[in-house]
Design a protein around this motif. Structure first.
Motif, PDB file in Angstrom:
ATOM      1  N   LEU A 161       0.831  -1.210   0.000  1.00 23.43           N
ATOM      2  CA  LEU A 161       0.000   0.000   0.000  1.00 23.43           C
ATOM      3  C   LEU A 161       0.865   1.261   0.000  1.00 23.43           C
ATOM      4  N   ILE A 162       1.882   1.280   0.860  1.00 21.86           N
ATOM      5  CA  ILE A 162       2.763   2.466   0.929  1.00 21.86           C
ATOM      6  C   ILE A 162       3.531   2.628  -0.373  1.00 21.86           C
ATOM      7  N   VAL A 163       3.969   1.523  -0.975  1.00 19.47           N
ATOM      8  CA  VAL A 163       4.673   1.600  -2.263  1.00 19.47           C
ATOM      9  C   VAL A 163       3.727   2.139  -3.343  1.00 19.47           C
ATOM     10  N   GLN A 164       2.458   1.718  -3.270  1.00 18.68           N
ATOM     11  CA  GLN A 164       1.470   2.219  -4.238  1.00 18.68           C
ATOM     12  C   GLN A 164       1.233   3.723  -4.044  1.00 18.68           C
ATOM     13  N   ILE A 165       1.162   4.161  -2.786  1.00 17.12           N
ATOM     14  CA  ILE A 165       1.023   5.597  -2.496  1.00 17.12           C
ATOM     15  C   ILE A 165       2.251   6.351  -3.008  1.00 17.12           C
ATOM     16  N   ALA A 166       3.433   5.743  -2.809  1.00 16.81           N
ATOM     17  CA  ALA A 166       4.674   6.332  -3.332  1.00 16.81           C
ATOM     18  C   ALA A 166       4.597   6.457  -4.848  1.00 16.81           C
ATOM     19  N   GLY A 167       4.016   5.464  -5.490  1.00 13.27           N
ATOM     20  CA  GLY A 167       3.865   5.499  -6.948  1.00 13.27           C
ATOM     21  C   GLY A 167       3.038   6.689  -7.402  1.00 13.27           C
TER      22      GLY A 167
END
Length: 198
Positions: A161-167
């Motif tokens: 989820l955090i990586v997706q938000i970073a994306g």
């Protein structure tokens, strides 16, 4: 009263730099490659040739060329930024590809997080330096620092989820760099401030 000219300087030739502004190329190479990678991080497509090719040739080689051109312009900030981030992209691609090609062991999560954290620290200092430069560059580097922070936390915690938000945040960062690069081109071609860069 006569003015005398020292014969040593009689035939002096002054050379002015009329080469193009390489900053636009560097910003666009950085921005567009950042958008492509973070479309992957946001979950729109898998890691593959589009990311690798952009990372090596546009984000990597084109940025390094822009950095070398900034050296000729006597722009230490531009040279350091573009050659560094150009190298970042090439290294990142090889870090991913080398294990797949059997040239090294699998990339440890901690090593990737440490790599990104170091680049986050570098970007933080560059962000501080932009306070002597344009508002547009402050936005680009501020968003970049946040991007590295989110990626480090997401990868270290194993949080998709955090990586997706970073994306998503990274897409905005890349678009801000594209805005700045294209703004520089437009303002120069039209010879007036059409695009606000601060």
């Amino acid at each position: 009263m006569e003015t005398t000219v020292d014969p040593v300087f009689k035939n002096e030739v002054r050379i002015s730099d009329t080469t193009a502004n390489p900053g636009a190329l560097g910003l666009l190479a950085f921005g567009m490659t950042t958008v492509i990678l973070n479309l992957h991080n946001a979950g729109l497509f898998g890691m593959g040739s589009v990311v690798f090719a952009m990372g090596i040739f546009y984000g990597g080689i084109a940025q390094i060329i822009a950095g070398i051109m900034e050296w000729k312009k006597n722009n230490t900030f531009g040279m350091t930024a573009f050659i560094s981030y150009g190298s970042f992209w090439i290294v990142l691609v090889f870090m991913i590809l080398m294990p797949a090609l059997g040239w090294s062991d699998a990339l440890p999560t901690q090593a990737l997080a440490a790599y990104l954290a170091l680049w986050g620290l570098f970007s933080l200092v560059m962000f501080v330096i932009t306070f002597r430069l344009s508002k547009a560059l402050q936005v680009v580097f501020g968003l970049l620092v946040l991007l590295f922070l989110l990626l480090v936390v997401g990868i270290a915690l194993g949080s998709a989820l955090i990586v997706q938000i970073a994306g998503i945040e990274g897409i905005i960062c890349g678009l801000s760099a594209m805005y700045t690069g294209l703004g520089e081109v437009m303002n120069e071609v039209y010879k007036q401030k059409i695009v606000y860069l601060g």
